[in-house]
Design a protein around this motif. Structure first.
Motif, PDB file in Angstrom:
ATOM      1  N   THR A   1      71.464  19.303 -40.250  1.00  9.56           N
ATOM      2  CA  THR A   1      72.149  19.585 -41.521  1.00  9.56           C
ATOM      3  C   THR A   1      73.527  18.932 -41.553  1.00  9.56           C
ATOM      4  N   LYS A   2      74.273  19.046 -40.451  1.00 12.20           N
ATOM      5  CA  LYS A   2      75.618  18.452 -40.390  1.00 12.20           C
ATOM      6  C   LYS A   2      75.550  16.926 -40.428  1.00 12.20           C
TER       7      LYS A   2
ATOM      8  N   ASN B   1      76.380  11.919 -43.457  1.00 10.12           N
ATOM      9  CA  ASN B   1      75.874  10.666 -44.029  1.00 10.12           C
ATOM     10  C   ASN B   1      75.953  10.668 -45.551  1.00 10.12           C
ATOM     11  N   THR B   2      75.757  11.831 -46.160  1.00 12.75           N
ATOM     12  CA  THR B   2      75.915  11.943 -47.615  1.00 12.75           C
ATOM     13  C   THR B   2      77.374  11.730 -48.011  1.00 12.75           C
ATOM     14  N   ALA B   3      78.275  12.295 -47.222  1.00 16.78           N
ATOM     15  CA  ALA B   3      79.712  12.109 -47.501  1.00 16.78           C
ATOM     16  C   ALA B   3      80.089  10.638 -47.376  1.00 16.78           C
ATOM     17  N   LEU B   4      79.527   9.936 -46.393  1.00 19.55           N
ATOM     18  CA  LEU B   4      79.796   8.495 -46.272  1.00 19.55           C
ATOM     19  C   LEU B   4      79.307   7.740 -47.496  1.00 19.55           C
ATOM     20  N   SER B   5      78.130   8.102 -47.992  1.00 22.72           N
ATOM     21  CA  SER B   5      77.601   7.450 -49.192  1.00 22.72           C
ATOM     22  C   SER B   5      78.504   7.714 -50.395  1.00 22.72           C
TER      23      SER B   5
ATOM     24  N   ARG C   1      75.245   7.562 -39.525  1.00 24.59           N
ATOM     25  CA  ARG C   1      75.126   7.995 -38.140  1.00 24.59           C
ATOM     26  C   ARG C   1      73.757   8.611 -37.894  1.00 24.59           C
ATOM     27  N   SER C   2      73.182   8.262 -36.774  1.00 20.55           N
ATOM     28  CA  SER C   2      71.988   8.955 -36.297  1.00 20.55           C
ATOM     29  C   SER C   2      72.277   9.355 -34.860  1.00 20.55           C
TER      30      SER C   2
END
Length: 142
Positions: free
Chosen positions: A48-49, A54-58, A6-7
């Motif tokens: 930050t959120k 996006n890190t959680a999606l990865s 997401r962006s």
């Protein structure tokens, strides 16, 4: 397939506006608690959120790939275990059936292209010999 990261268009818009407001006055305060520093803090919180999301999606993609790999290994081992029981006890044994296989003696071959019919699928005909009220007997029904 990896999940789409997401962006936030709102974040990008806020960053552009903050840059413009910073060129007006780095200590801009328009009243009611609306300051450039509070605006910048909220922008950083959103950034930050978004990065955490996006890190959680990865990480989720990685876990999903690992799960699919393990599932494939489990399927292979399941098949090998059944083949091992068939080799040790025979494919016509009770043990093979207990392990989930269909013993050779219980397999039914049908005609090519047609599934085998069982007795419960065959039509049954029942004759009704009761009278219909005017003295005549009714015909057989299915």
């Amino acid at each position: 397939m990896a999940r789409k990261k997401r962006s936030s268009p709102m974040l990008q818009k806020a960053v552009r506006r903050a840059a413009g407001m910073n060129s007006i006055d780095p200590n801009l305060d328009v009243g009611n608690g609306l300051t450039l520093s509070a605006f910048s803090t909220l922008i950083e919180t959103m950034r930050t959120k978004e990065n955490a999301y996006n890190t959680a999606l990865s990480n989720l993609d990685k876990l999903y790939s690992e799960m699919l790999q393990t599932e494939s290994e489990l399927g292979d081992m399941t098949e090998h275990m059944l083949m091992g029981v068939g080799t040790r006890y025979g494919k016509s044994s009770i043990e093979y059936g207990m392990a989930g296989g269909v013993p050779k003696t219980q397999r039914h071959k049908g005609l090519r292209g047609k599934p085998p019919t069982t007795r419960s699928q065959q039509p049954s005909f029942v004759a009704d010999i009761s009278s219909n009220g005017n003295g005549k007997k009714s015909a057989a029904t299915s």
